[in-house]
Design an enzyme around this catalytic site. Structure first.
Site, PDB file in Angstrom:
ATOM      1  N   THR A  77       0.838  -1.206   0.000  1.00 17.08           N
ATOM      2  CA  THR A  77       0.000   0.000   0.000  1.00 17.08           C
ATOM      3  C   THR A  77       0.874   1.257   0.000  1.00 17.08           C
ATOM      4  O   THR A  77       0.580   2.248  -0.665  1.00 17.08           O
ATOM      5  CB  THR A  77      -0.900  -0.006   1.252  1.00 17.08           C
ATOM      6  N   SER A 160      -0.722  -6.199  -7.264  1.00 16.05           N
ATOM      7  CA  SER A 160      -0.986  -7.638  -7.382  1.00 16.05           C
ATOM      8  C   SER A 160      -0.149  -8.440  -6.388  1.00 16.05           C
ATOM      9  O   SER A 160       1.043  -8.187  -6.241  1.00 16.05           O
ATOM     10  CB  SER A 160      -0.672  -8.124  -8.797  1.00 16.05           C
ATOM     11  N   HIS A 161      -0.813  -9.392  -5.730  1.00 14.65           N
ATOM     12  CA  HIS A 161      -0.079 -10.323  -4.859  1.00 14.65           C
ATOM     13  C   HIS A 161       0.260 -11.612  -5.599  1.00 14.65           C
ATOM     14  O   HIS A 161       0.803 -12.543  -4.995  1.00 14.65           O
ATOM     15  CB  HIS A 161      -0.900 -10.669  -3.617  1.00 14.65           C
ATOM     16  N   PHE A 281       4.354   7.464   6.940  1.00 17.74           N
ATOM     17  CA  PHE A 281       3.401   6.637   7.688  1.00 17.74           C
ATOM     18  C   PHE A 281       2.349   7.510   8.374  1.00 17.74           C
ATOM     19  O   PHE A 281       1.147   7.250   8.276  1.00 17.74           O
ATOM     20  CB  PHE A 281       4.150   5.776   8.708  1.00 17.74           C
ATOM     21  N   MET A 284      -0.161   9.033   5.833  1.00 16.51           N
ATOM     22  CA  MET A 284      -1.101   8.049   5.271  1.00 16.51           C
ATOM     23  C   MET A 284      -2.100   7.599   6.334  1.00 16.51           C
ATOM     24  O   MET A 284      -3.289   7.463   6.071  1.00 16.51           O
ATOM     25  CB  MET A 284      -0.339   6.861   4.666  1.00 16.51           C
TER      26      MET A 284
HETATM   27  P1  A3P Z   1       2.537  -3.024  10.067  1.00 14.91           P
HETATM   28  O1  A3P Z   1       1.356  -3.914  10.246  1.00 14.91           O
HETATM   29  O2  A3P Z   1       3.821  -3.663  10.527  1.00 14.91           O
HETATM   30  O3  A3P Z   1       2.348  -1.665  10.642  1.00 14.91           O
HETATM   31  P2  A3P Z   1       0.677  -4.145   2.847  1.00 14.91           P
HETATM   32  O4  A3P Z   1       0.304  -2.825   2.294  1.00 14.91           O
HETATM   33  O5  A3P Z   1       1.537  -4.963   1.935  1.00 14.91           O
HETATM   34  O6  A3P Z   1      -0.516  -4.885   3.359  1.00 14.91           O
HETATM   35  O7  A3P Z   1       1.622  -3.869   4.099  1.00 14.91           O
HETATM   36  C1  A3P Z   1       1.095  -3.338   5.289  1.00 14.91           C
HETATM   37  C2  A3P Z   1       2.201  -2.883   6.189  1.00 14.91           C
HETATM   38  O8  A3P Z   1       2.838  -1.707   5.647  1.00 14.91           O
HETATM   39  C3  A3P Z   1       1.675  -2.497   7.568  1.00 14.91           C
HETATM   40  O9  A3P Z   1       2.732  -2.811   8.476  1.00 14.91           O
HETATM   41  C4  A3P Z   1       1.504  -0.980   7.395  1.00 14.91           C
HETATM   42  O10 A3P Z   1       1.438  -0.264   8.605  1.00 14.91           O
HETATM   43  C5  A3P Z   1       2.779  -0.664   6.620  1.00 14.91           C
HETATM   44  N1  A3P Z   1       2.730   0.660   5.976  1.00 14.91           N
HETATM   45  C6  A3P Z   1       1.692   1.186   5.283  1.00 14.91           C
HETATM   46  N2  A3P Z   1       1.995   2.447   4.908  1.00 14.91           N
HETATM   47  C7  A3P Z   1       3.239   2.712   5.361  1.00 14.91           C
HETATM   48  C8  A3P Z   1       4.090   3.853   5.303  1.00 14.91           C
HETATM   49  N3  A3P Z   1       3.714   4.971   4.701  1.00 14.91           N
HETATM   50  N4  A3P Z   1       5.316   3.760   5.886  1.00 14.91           N
HETATM   51  C9  A3P Z   1       5.705   2.627   6.496  1.00 14.91           C
HETATM   52  N5  A3P Z   1       4.933   1.510   6.595  1.00 14.91           N
HETATM   53  C10 A3P Z   1       3.723   1.559   6.039  1.00 14.91           C
END
Ligand code: A3P
Length: 338
Positions: A77, A160-161, A281, A284
């Protein structure tokens, strides 16, 4: 009767009762029948694998597409928002800025879970409504997200996963890919917490059994190592960037500058600073959840590296270290565990 042989060359093999039971007994997600795509062992819900893999294989990617690929919970994301902001919103004046990221950057692997019982936990109705608006003459059975993506105009940032080996052999010549990878200990902690929160299938797994399921390749879109390895082998390909979450976190600007070249976004340093701020982080998290209807509720959990340390017992840590070593000694992949 559904297909047993895919264009990618994989064979669709239903799980034996014993294998299905192993997955169900470990309390892990997906309360539905699964298949493995052999020889790689990709674990996907039945009958979606047979239904959609060939559509993905034949999907018409465009030369300016940017695809974010990853194993779940690897920072997907974050990278979607980075690329979308770089390409469409470097001055933060795009009218869709505040839409959830998954509305702006569709996930073509979503179709694999839409029609499973998981949908009822994940409030997918909003996506069906969206599909009806965007694709009034299309059938949902042909893939909701695949068709929304197909009809999308402008430069697409696609998520995509699915692993590289399910794509057509010339996939990397057709579009650009950013592959996100994150150290498996933080992946599993992030995954565990997300499932606990959304309570898919009344998620009842303890952290230890969940982690073992992960190591036994019993989670959807896995096996983890094969997923990562396939992208690692392509890391020198001019159309693929292999990005470690930990590196992106530790030195975001260096990576933004590299992505600026890779995407051809041609941003100024001041615009890159804006992208960095907008995709941090805290920014967002402040803007809200990545999906319609606030599906995840607190998706942005911690966003740090090394949070795994408070979850692993010394025994489980040793088991996972052995597992990591076994898979990285030969390929030179060096994870930072922090
Ligand atoms: P955590 O659960 O460890 O906080 P995905 O998008 O592949 O599902 O990954 C989710 C992870 O990415 C989560 O980790 C989420 O908090 C983290 N994440 C999302 N946005 C982020 C950002 N801007 N900076 C750092 N980590 C981020």
């Amino acid at each position: 009767m559904s297909k047993t042989k895919l264009l990618s060359g994989h064979k669709v093999v239903p799980l034996t009762q014993e294998e299905q039971k192993e997955i169900t007994d470990s309390g892990v997600v997906f309360p539905c029948a699964m298949v493995r795509l052999q020889p790689d062992g990709w674990l996907l819900p039945d009958p979606m694998a047979a239904k959609y893999c060939d559509t993905v294989y034949n999907f018409k990617f465009r030369p300016d597409d940017l695809i974010v690929m990853s194993y779940p919970k690897s920072g997907t994301t974050w990278m979607q928002e980075i690329l979308w902001t770089m390409v469409h919103n470097p001055d933060l004046d795009h009218p869709e800025t505040s839409k959830p990221i998954l509305d702006r950057s569709p996930d073509i692997s979503f179709d694999f879970i839409f029609d499973t019982p998981v949908a009822q936990f994940l409030k997918f109705e909003a996506f069906r409504k969206w599909f009806a608006e965007v694709c009034p003459d299309r059938r949902t059975e042909d893939g909701i997200m695949l068709q929304i993506t197909e009809l999308m105009s402008g430069r697409r940032i696609i998520k995509s996963h699915l692993p590289l080996s399910l794509m057509s052999p010339d996939f990397l010549d057709k579009a650009k890919v950013v592959y996100m990878v994150r150290n498996p200990k933080d992946v599993i902690v992030s995954y565990f917490n997300m499932l606990k929160k959304i309570n898919v299938g009344e998620f009842s797994s303890a952290f230890e059994s969940f982690t073992r399921s992960f190591m036994q390749d019993n989670l959807i879109f896995g096996p983890y190592w094969r997923h990562v390895q396939e992208a690692w082998e392509q890391r020198e390909h001019p159309n693929l960037r292999f990005v470690f979450y930990e590196d992106l976190k530790a030195d975001t600007m260096t990576h933004l500058q590299r992505l600026n070249d890779f995407t051809g976004a041609n941003l100024t340093q001041s615009q890159l600073d804006t992208v960095a701020r907008h995709t941090s982080f805290s920014s967002m998290k402040g803007r809200g959840e990545p999906m319609k209807d606030g599906l995840f509720t607190n998706f942005f959990r911690k966003g740090t590296s090394g949070g795994w340390k408070s979850y692993f017992t010394p025994e489980l840590e040793q088991e996972m270290d052995d597992w990591i070593e076994k898979h990285t000694t030969k390929n030179g992949m060096n994870f930072k565990m922090y």
